[in-house]
Scaffold this motif. Structure first.
Motif: not given
Length: 281
Positions: A139-150, A191-202
């Motif tokens: 299984s995988l979980a994809f995460n996509l932030t809707t804000v620039d994370v600080s 993790k400090m993603p910005r808007m537009g970044d996407i990740s995948a994880r177990s």
């Protein structure tokens, strides 16, 4: 909400070895600037409306700690669903890790609000024998932030490589005892993603949300994908209306493990164990 600058799948090649090495090694990988900021901004506006509606509905949101909620939604609740699940990086990661018959089983979002506290270290669900004995991640979980994370917004924190940790001492197979927390803190990556970044994880990789000491929420979209037979669909209620189904690309339909309905039904949130162990929201 159309991802106009998205390259067509046949024009993009991603390193399969790097994908497999990242998921089976650290347990998390990412792609910077996968989506335009305008696309993400529209998504954020839609999630804000869905969040207000969920909080007003009994069982519409589940607490995942103080001032922190999870809301499961319907694919057609967001206008960019097809853009998301057909992005070439998303499809490549799914096929590489889960096989060509991968199944989308969940769409939702987390909101750590101002005042959210550190979560306990945890997995999102217990590991099965396929992982514990067969050493396969299904299984995988994809995460996509809707804000620039600080740093002050309660960043997501993950302990790389811990998807393989023995859960025999974990409560409910998900929550390691505090005696092990030092191990995860020592390995932790924020993790400090910005808007537009996407990740995948177990989702088995040990992780937590940290304290949000800012005055802003940190919404993040969650997409859950299984290999056939993984069984996580039993925890969710993916619904699609027949009229929306008819509009979907044929290549996508075969990857949706859902029930077809004439009208969407409100989703009553589950995950009661997570809510119990993480405290009241």
């Amino acid at each position: 909400m159309t991802q106009t600058n998205e390259a067509r799948p046949e024009q993009v090649q991603y390193d399969i070895a790097a994908i497999m090495g990242g998921i089976y090694g650290d347990g998390i990988i990412g792609l910077k600037a996968a989506f335009e900021r305008e696309w993400v901004q529209r998504l954020g506006e839609e999630l804000a409306v869905l969040y207000r509606e969920a909080l007003a509905r009994p069982g519409g949101a589940v607490g995942r700690g103080s001032n922190r909620h999870y809301v499961e939604i319907h694919p057609e609740d967001i206008s960019g669903f097809v853009d998301l699940v057909m992005h070439p990086w998303v499809t490549t990661v799914c096929e590489a890790v889960l096989g060509p018959r991968y199944q989308i089983v969940e769409i939702g979002f987390d909101v750590p609000n101002p005042g959210a506290k550190d979560q306990p270290w945890h997995r999102d669900f217990p590991a099965t024998d396929e992982t514990l004995v067969g050493r396969r991640l299904n299984s995988l979980a994809f995460n996509l932030t809707t804000v620039d994370v600080s740093e002050d917004m309660g960043p997501f924190e993950i302990a790389p490589g811990t998807q393989w940790d023995d859960p025999s001492s974990f409560e409910h197979g998900m929550f390691p005892p505090q005696s092990l927390w030092g191990r995860y803190a020592a390995r932790a990556q924020r993790k400090m993603p910005r808007m537009g970044d996407i990740s995948a994880r177990s989702a088995l990789t040990i992780h937590r949300g940290t304290a949000n000491v800012s005055d802003k929420p940190r919404p993040v979209l969650v997409l859950g994908v299984d290999a056939p037979g993984a069984g996580n669909d039993e925890r969710h209620d993916l619904q699609i209306t027949r009229r929306f189904w008819e509009q979907l690309p044929e290549s996508l339909r075969g990857h949706l493990l859902c029930r077809l309905v004439d009208e969407l039904e409100p989703i009553v949130q589950g995950h009661t164990i997570e809510g119990l162990m993480m405290g009241d929201a």
